[in-house]
Design a protein around this motif. Structure first.
Motif, PDB file in Angstrom:
ATOM      1  N   UNK A 249      21.465 -17.632 -43.955  1.00  0.00           N
ATOM      2  CA  UNK A 249      21.010 -16.735 -42.883  1.00  0.00           C
ATOM      3  C   UNK A 249      22.188 -16.153 -42.115  1.00  0.00           C
ATOM      4  N   UNK A 250      23.232 -16.957 -41.919  1.00  0.00           N
ATOM      5  CA  UNK A 250      24.410 -16.469 -41.201  1.00  0.00           C
ATOM      6  C   UNK A 250      25.134 -15.388 -42.007  1.00  0.00           C
ATOM      7  N   UNK A 251      25.230 -15.599 -43.327  1.00  0.00           N
ATOM      8  CA  UNK A 251      25.868 -14.612 -44.195  1.00  0.00           C
ATOM      9  C   UNK A 251      25.042 -13.335 -44.234  1.00  0.00           C
ATOM     10  N   UNK A 252      23.707 -13.490 -44.277  1.00  0.00           N
ATOM     11  CA  UNK A 252      22.824 -12.328 -44.252  1.00  0.00           C
ATOM     12  C   UNK A 252      23.045 -11.512 -42.974  1.00  0.00           C
ATOM     13  N   UNK A 253      23.163 -12.189 -41.853  1.00  0.00           N
ATOM     14  CA  UNK A 253      23.410 -11.483 -40.589  1.00  0.00           C
ATOM     15  C   UNK A 253      24.741 -10.739 -40.629  1.00  0.00           C
ATOM     16  N   UNK A 254      25.767 -11.382 -41.204  1.00  0.00           N
ATOM     17  CA  UNK A 254      27.058 -10.703 -41.322  1.00  0.00           C
ATOM     18  C   UNK A 254      26.932  -9.429 -42.147  1.00  0.00           C
ATOM     19  N   UNK A 255      26.193  -9.504 -43.251  1.00  0.00           N
ATOM     20  CA  UNK A 255      26.050  -8.339 -44.122  1.00  0.00           C
ATOM     21  C   UNK A 255      25.224  -7.240 -43.462  1.00  0.00           C
ATOM     22  N   UNK A 256      24.222  -7.613 -42.689  1.00  0.00           N
ATOM     23  CA  UNK A 256      23.439  -6.624 -41.938  1.00  0.00           C
ATOM     24  C   UNK A 256      24.340  -5.894 -40.953  1.00  0.00           C
ATOM     25  N   UNK A 257      25.155  -6.641 -40.253  1.00  0.00           N
ATOM     26  CA  UNK A 257      26.076  -6.025 -39.292  1.00  0.00           C
ATOM     27  C   UNK A 257      27.152  -5.206 -39.999  1.00  0.00           C
ATOM     28  N   UNK A 258      27.583  -5.675 -41.165  1.00  0.00           N
ATOM     29  CA  UNK A 258      28.559  -4.912 -41.962  1.00  0.00           C
ATOM     30  C   UNK A 258      27.982  -3.541 -42.299  1.00  0.00           C
ATOM     31  N   UNK A 259      26.730  -3.530 -42.763  1.00  0.00           N
ATOM     32  CA  UNK A 259      26.092  -2.269 -43.133  1.00  0.00           C
ATOM     33  C   UNK A 259      25.945  -1.364 -41.913  1.00  0.00           C
ATOM     34  N   UNK A 260      25.575  -1.937 -40.771  1.00  0.00           N
ATOM     35  CA  UNK A 260      25.423  -1.137 -39.556  1.00  0.00           C
ATOM     36  C   UNK A 260      26.740  -0.462 -39.175  1.00  0.00           C
ATOM     37  N   UNK A 261      27.833  -1.215 -39.257  1.00  0.00           N
ATOM     38  CA  UNK A 261      29.139  -0.638 -38.939  1.00  0.00           C
ATOM     39  C   UNK A 261      29.532   0.426 -39.964  1.00  0.00           C
TER      40      UNK A 261
END
Length: 462
Positions: A249-261
């Motif tokens: 879940x933590x990695x998923x959140x990082x990737x979501x934020x990566x995509x947003x940036x």
């Protein structure tokens, strides 16, 4: 910039053995000589782009996983670990360390994990929680660059630009028309402990009113990432193979934020702006309508094949020096390893000079130099009541490649005076430091009658 040479002998040897082939047979399949393949497997020749493509086509070789066994911090990180006083009597030289990393990266990575997992045995504070450490490894295996996410975000950003208007407005409209999601800005007392809340039942994305414009856009973009980049994100999370659900879940959140940036700062446009402005962080922030921390993080991701940016690292610390974000990117900098920070480093000065970018040329004990820029930032959604949460965000790059930076112009990066710093007092053996708070590991304290040095700790071997 020159492409990083890829030494992957153990990975190629593993592919050959899994295919049950001799070196001669595999060399024939790759259309290279057996002697060349032998040199590749023994770490004496790098993989060429042509050989990587042939390996992928004929053996299903996953080039994206090259370096998956890498030690956090790379060669410099491995040398730093082996510089521990417990290994001093072994006489391990730099060449031997480099050969180990090239010929047996998996065992080097295993050593690094064991070393990092038991900081209490070295008299240090506890390291990352296991799930945090697992996510950090997954991010660093990719050098914090996820090409599929960047490509998808760039494609979507072009679509949104064609729709016209500001990015927040076009994202809001896309959420409304394609996904039947409206956006509501709610008072902070209604959402006291949340920045974003996606209520699928009510078909609403609720955002805290305290979010600044850049953060509001980022949170809306993150919601779009959850929906439209779900397949790409799910594949990356599954590929990481986490043992703990929390890590996934933590990695998923990082990737979501990566995509947003990546949606706010599309790769091609952002890299061209970096080159044109000399990586002027404040100008990039205004040009892309992003926050300083968002720009700093984005700088660590610019590793697209054929279009690489400078290899930045990013660090975010609080007033106590504790790191809450650490991304080495492709920098292999030891400055992001561990929990301790040198008090002489300018990153701490950022708290006393809010809004100002603090440039600092620092030199580590091994002679390596790093050019860093630090600035204090307020936590997203921070209000004026109570003690505000503030962090110092630092980006840095090897001084050898820092000349293009506008902040470094006029500085002789290799000969100008640099601030001598260490990797925390317990790992630093510099003598006579008035800021020293504890002696280095493995160095017995020394006392001379009738003398008092500038440092409270005088130790043997200095």
């Amino acid at each position: 910039m020159a492409e990083r040479r890829v030494f992957a002998g153990p990975a190629v040897r593993k592919v050959r053995r899994e295919a049950a082939m001799t070196q001669a047979a595999m060399a024939e399949a790759l259309d290279i000589s057996p002697s060349y393949l032998n040199l590749i497997e023994h770490g004496q020749r790098p993989l060429s782009a042509t050989v990587i493509v042939r390996l992928a086509e004929r053996f299903g070789f996953d080039a994206a996983k090259l370096g998956a066994e890498d030690v956090p911090g790379g060669l410099a990180g491995l040398r730093r670990r082996l510089a521990d006083p417990r290994f001093a009597d072994l006489g391990i030289g730099p060449q031997e360390v480099e050969e180990w990393l090239q010929t047996a990266p998996a065992t080097a990575a295993a050593f690094a994990r064991l070393f990092d997992a038991a900081p209490e045995e070295r008299g240090e504070a506890q390291g990352d929680a296991p799930e945090v450490a697992a996510v950090r490894r997954a991010i660093e295996q990719w050098r914090n660059h996820f090409p599929d996410l960047d490509a998808r975000a760039e494609e979507l950003a072009d679509e949104l630009r064609l729709a016209g208007g500001d990015l927040y407005g076009t994202i809001s409209e896309r959420l409304r028309t394609r996904h039947q999601l409206g956006i509501r800005i709610l008072p902070s007392d209604v959402m006291p402990d949340r920045l974003r809340w996606l209520d699928w039942h009510a078909r609403q994305l609720m955002l805290n009113e305290l979010l600044r414009p850049a953060s509001r856009t980022f949170q809306a973009a993150a919601t779009l990432a959850q929906i439209e980049a779900k397949d790409e994100i799910d594949a990356l999370v599954a590929g990481a193979g986490f043992a703990e659900a929390a890590a996934a879940r933590m990695f998923e959140r990082h990737l979501i934020h990566y995509f947003a940036a990546a949606l706010m700062m599309p790769y091609g446009r952002f890299l061209r702006a970096c080159d044109a402005t000399g990586y002027d962080l404040l100008l990039l922030q205004r040009r892309f309508g992003a926050g300083y921390e968002q720009v700093a993080h984005r700088l660590t991701t610019l590793q697209r094949v054929g279009a690489r940016g400078l290899p930045f690292f990013m660090l975010r610390i609080d007033r106590a020096g504790q790191g809450s974000k650490r991304y080495a990117g492709a920098s292999q900098s030891p400055l992001v390893d561990g929990d301790a920070r040198c008090p002489l480093w300018g990153v701490h000065e950022a708290f006393a000079r809010p809004g100002e970018v603090i440039a600092d040329l620092v030199e580590l004990e091994d002679g390596s130099r790093w050019f860093t820029q630090s600035r204090s930032v307020a936590a997203p959604g921070a209000s004026g009541s109570g003690t505000p949460a503030r962090f110092a965000v630092c980006v840095g790059v090897d001084a050898k490649v820092a000349a293009p930076l506008i902040a470094a112009r006029g500085i002789d990066l290799m000969r100008s005076p640099a601030t001598p710093i260490g990797l925390g007092c317990r790992r630093c053996t510099r003598s006579g430091c008035i800021q020293r708070s504890m002696p280095p590991l493995g160095r017995p304290l020394r006392f001379r009658e009738g003398e008092r040095g500038v440092s409270a700790f005088d130790f043997a071997g200095d």
